[in-house]
Design a protein around this motif. Sequence first.
Motif, PDB file in Angstrom:
ATOM      1  N   VAL A  15       0.839  -1.207   0.000  1.00 53.30           N
ATOM      2  CA  VAL A  15       0.000   0.000   0.000  1.00 53.30           C
ATOM      3  C   VAL A  15       0.869   1.250   0.000  1.00 53.30           C
ATOM      4  CG1 VAL A  15      -1.691   1.331   1.325  1.00 53.30           C
ATOM      5  CG2 VAL A  15      -1.953  -1.156   1.105  1.00 53.30           C
ATOM      6  N   ASP A  16       1.924   1.261   0.814  1.00 61.86           N
ATOM      7  CA  ASP A  16       2.820   2.430   0.861  1.00 61.86           C
ATOM      8  C   ASP A  16       3.526   2.623  -0.480  1.00 61.86           C
ATOM      9  OD1 ASP A  16       2.096   2.868   3.460  1.00 61.86           O
ATOM     10  OD2 ASP A  16       3.877   1.917   4.339  1.00 61.86           O
ATOM     11  N   LEU A  17       3.952   1.516  -1.088  1.00 65.01           N
ATOM     12  CA  LEU A  17       4.604   1.593  -2.395  1.00 65.01           C
ATOM     13  C   LEU A  17       3.644   2.157  -3.435  1.00 65.01           C
ATOM     14  CD1 LEU A  17       6.840   0.888  -4.484  1.00 65.01           C
ATOM     15  CD2 LEU A  17       5.841  -1.419  -4.588  1.00 65.01           C
ATOM     16  N   ALA A  18       2.415   1.635  -3.444  1.00 64.06           N
ATOM     17  CA  ALA A  18       1.416   2.112  -4.406  1.00 64.06           C
ATOM     18  C   ALA A  18       1.144   3.597  -4.217  1.00 64.06           C
ATOM     19  CB  ALA A  18       0.129   1.302  -4.254  1.00 64.06           C
ATOM     20  N   ARG A  19       1.015   4.011  -2.970  1.00 62.73           N
ATOM     21  CA  ARG A  19       0.730   5.428  -2.693  1.00 62.73           C
ATOM     22  C   ARG A  19       1.877   6.304  -3.184  1.00 62.73           C
ATOM     23  NH1 ARG A  19      -0.347   4.947   2.487  1.00 62.73           N
ATOM     24  NH2 ARG A  19      -2.572   4.630   2.139  1.00 62.73           N
ATOM     25  N   ALA A  20       3.103   5.851  -2.989  1.00 62.19           N
ATOM     26  CA  ALA A  20       4.266   6.629  -3.423  1.00 62.19           C
ATOM     27  C   ALA A  20       4.322   6.745  -4.943  1.00 62.19           C
ATOM     28  CB  ALA A  20       5.548   5.981  -2.897  1.00 62.19           C
ATOM     29  N   LEU A  21       3.811   5.715  -5.633  1.00 60.92           N
ATOM     30  CA  LEU A  21       3.822   5.718  -7.101  1.00 60.92           C
ATOM     31  C   LEU A  21       2.539   6.288  -7.687  1.00 60.92           C
ATOM     32  CD1 LEU A  21       5.403   2.191  -7.759  1.00 60.92           C
ATOM     33  CD2 LEU A  21       6.513   4.417  -8.045  1.00 60.92           C
ATOM     34  N   GLY A  22       1.613   6.685  -6.829  1.00 60.52           N
ATOM     35  CA  GLY A  22       0.352   7.231  -7.309  1.00 60.52           C
ATOM     36  C   GLY A  22      -0.604   6.177  -7.834  1.00 60.52           C
ATOM     37  N   LEU A  23      -0.523   4.958  -7.288  1.00 65.49           N
ATOM     38  CA  LEU A  23      -1.362   3.852  -7.742  1.00 65.49           C
ATOM     39  C   LEU A  23      -2.431   3.522  -6.700  1.00 65.49           C
ATOM     40  CD1 LEU A  23       1.478   1.451  -8.988  1.00 65.49           C
ATOM     41  CD2 LEU A  23       0.349   3.308 -10.241  1.00 65.49           C
ATOM     42  N   LEU A  24      -3.526   2.924  -7.157  1.00 69.74           N
ATOM     43  CA  LEU A  24      -4.571   2.425  -6.263  1.00 69.74           C
ATOM     44  C   LEU A  24      -4.350   0.935  -6.007  1.00 69.74           C
ATOM     45  CD1 LEU A  24      -7.674   4.199  -7.837  1.00 69.74           C
ATOM     46  CD2 LEU A  24      -6.464   4.823  -5.731  1.00 69.74           C
ATOM     47  N   VAL A  25      -4.898   0.452  -4.895  1.00 67.40           N
ATOM     48  CA  VAL A  25      -4.703  -0.939  -4.497  1.00 67.40           C
ATOM     49  C   VAL A  25      -6.046  -1.655  -4.425  1.00 67.40           C
ATOM     50  CG1 VAL A  25      -3.918  -2.479  -2.658  1.00 67.40           C
ATOM     51  CG2 VAL A  25      -2.598  -0.431  -3.215  1.00 67.40           C
ATOM     52  N   VAL A  26      -6.077  -2.866  -4.984  1.00 64.14           N
ATOM     53  CA  VAL A  26      -7.238  -3.750  -4.890  1.00 64.14           C
ATOM     54  C   VAL A  26      -6.786  -5.013  -4.169  1.00 64.14           C
ATOM     55  CG1 VAL A  26      -9.008  -5.042  -6.145  1.00 64.14           C
ATOM     56  CG2 VAL A  26      -8.152  -2.870  -7.067  1.00 64.14           C
ATOM     57  N   ALA A  27      -7.506  -5.419  -3.136  1.00 69.48           N
ATOM     58  CA  ALA A  27      -7.175  -6.630  -2.391  1.00 69.48           C
ATOM     59  C   ALA A  27      -8.087  -7.763  -2.836  1.00 69.48           C
ATOM     60  CB  ALA A  27      -7.325  -6.393  -0.891  1.00 69.48           C
ATOM     61  N   GLU A  28      -7.502  -8.912  -3.166  1.00 71.43           N
ATOM     62  CA  GLU A  28      -8.265 -10.077  -3.609  1.00 71.43           C
ATOM     63  C   GLU A  28      -8.417 -11.088  -2.473  1.00 71.43           C
ATOM     64  OE1 GLU A  28      -7.498 -10.918  -8.150  1.00 71.43           O
ATOM     65  OE2 GLU A  28      -5.596 -10.986  -7.090  1.00 71.43           O
ATOM     66  N   GLY A  29      -9.389 -11.973  -2.623  1.00 74.22           N
ATOM     67  CA  GLY A  29      -9.526 -13.110  -1.720  1.00 74.22           C
ATOM     68  C   GLY A  29     -10.071 -12.772  -0.345  1.00 74.22           C
ATOM     69  N   ILE A  30     -10.909 -11.743  -0.238  1.00 74.61           N
ATOM     70  CA  ILE A  30     -11.457 -11.371   1.070  1.00 74.61           C
ATOM     71  C   ILE A  30     -12.667 -12.245   1.369  1.00 74.61           C
ATOM     72  CG2 ILE A  30     -12.354  -9.487   2.473  1.00 74.61           C
ATOM     73  CD1 ILE A  30      -9.394  -9.256   1.503  1.00 74.61           C
TER      74      ILE A  30
END
Length: 399
Positions: free
Chosen positions: A347-362
């Motif tokens: 999540v921190d990496l995505a935020r730094a790169l300006g990306l959104l995160v989707v979590a699978e398998g919930i």
Amino acid sequence: MNRISESLSGCVRTLENLHLRYDADVGVMLVQVDQMARINNSAGTAAGDAVLDEIGRRLESFATDEFGQGSRVDRIDGPRFLIVPAVPLSLGALRAQERALHVALAEPMVGDPKGRLAIRIAAALIARDEPVVEQLRTASDQLARPASARDGAMVMAALSRGEVVIHYQPQYDVATGAMSGVEALLRWQHPELGLLGAGPLVTAARAARLERELTEHAHHVALAEIAAWPEALANIRVSLNITAADLGDPEFAERFAGMARQANVDPARLTLELTEQAMLSDPASAAEQLAQIRAFGCAIAIDDFGTGYSSLSLLARLPIDYLKIDSGFTRTIDDSDRDRIVVRAIVDLARALGLLVVAEGIEKPQQLERLKELGVATWQGFLKSGPVAGDQLPGLLAA
């Protein structure tokens, strides 16, 4: 419950005893599970072992129900199982049960929520006057041997008969709980076995080098359905999967754009998903094709993120919009400090790169609470819905 053995010795004795008792040849069923390397690599060998254990339990239940008490299930070699019925049965009688066995194994299971596993089933006759071990090895080798011509014919028949169907797994906003998108997943409406996961058809297409044809057909089907959806779904994003074979095709992006235009689907609604492995198979070609796709207006997502070997520099250079965290990390996020640290790092990496995160398998409320704490934007999983036919989506939107 029958014992699942790791060796041939137990089932060899069982077959020899059946030969002596009934003075007859004995029919057996062999089952091979493909795509286990994907699960072991993405979720770990413990998850892979859990999948094989679940398959073993389903096989035991099936054998007892269909062939009677005393039927035996042996795990004879890695992801390969042998069923020995309690009494001798003909090949015809066993082949008549293949459909029911496919159905018993087709339901998604923990470790394979998208139903990607390919299951091969074959019946064999073990003659009473020939060495049992050699016959079993021959039958097992034949089951494992690729059959590209047969696979190619099977794929082309499925395409020509319209057996490729698309189901959609909803994606939800973590903060509001509203459905924000769906992932389009290939399914095979087999004329005899009913609805199957993508695994058998994808495996056959790969063996026959027909991956691009299968993907293009699936995209045609999905785009036609999306174009016909009611107004209530107009703001729902749709993710479509692409493969390394697609990215290696210099005409893929242009061809996909043409399909979307012909279907009259706004590219701004579409996200194309690829795995890290697909991205790394030919980075230069992938970068070129992804740039064209982005220029057309589609978003790009990296699926099963964290299971491959992508470099940070490659992520920074490629036109990516989303990172999808593999279910191998989210499955134990509520009780594993290590997995929580990994998810937080992504999540921190995505935020730094300006990306959104989707979590699978919930699958559990506790996982969803952890996602909220970690700042994940979107999730999908069986907690709310598995993949469903497109005509069921309006009802889920209102739920």
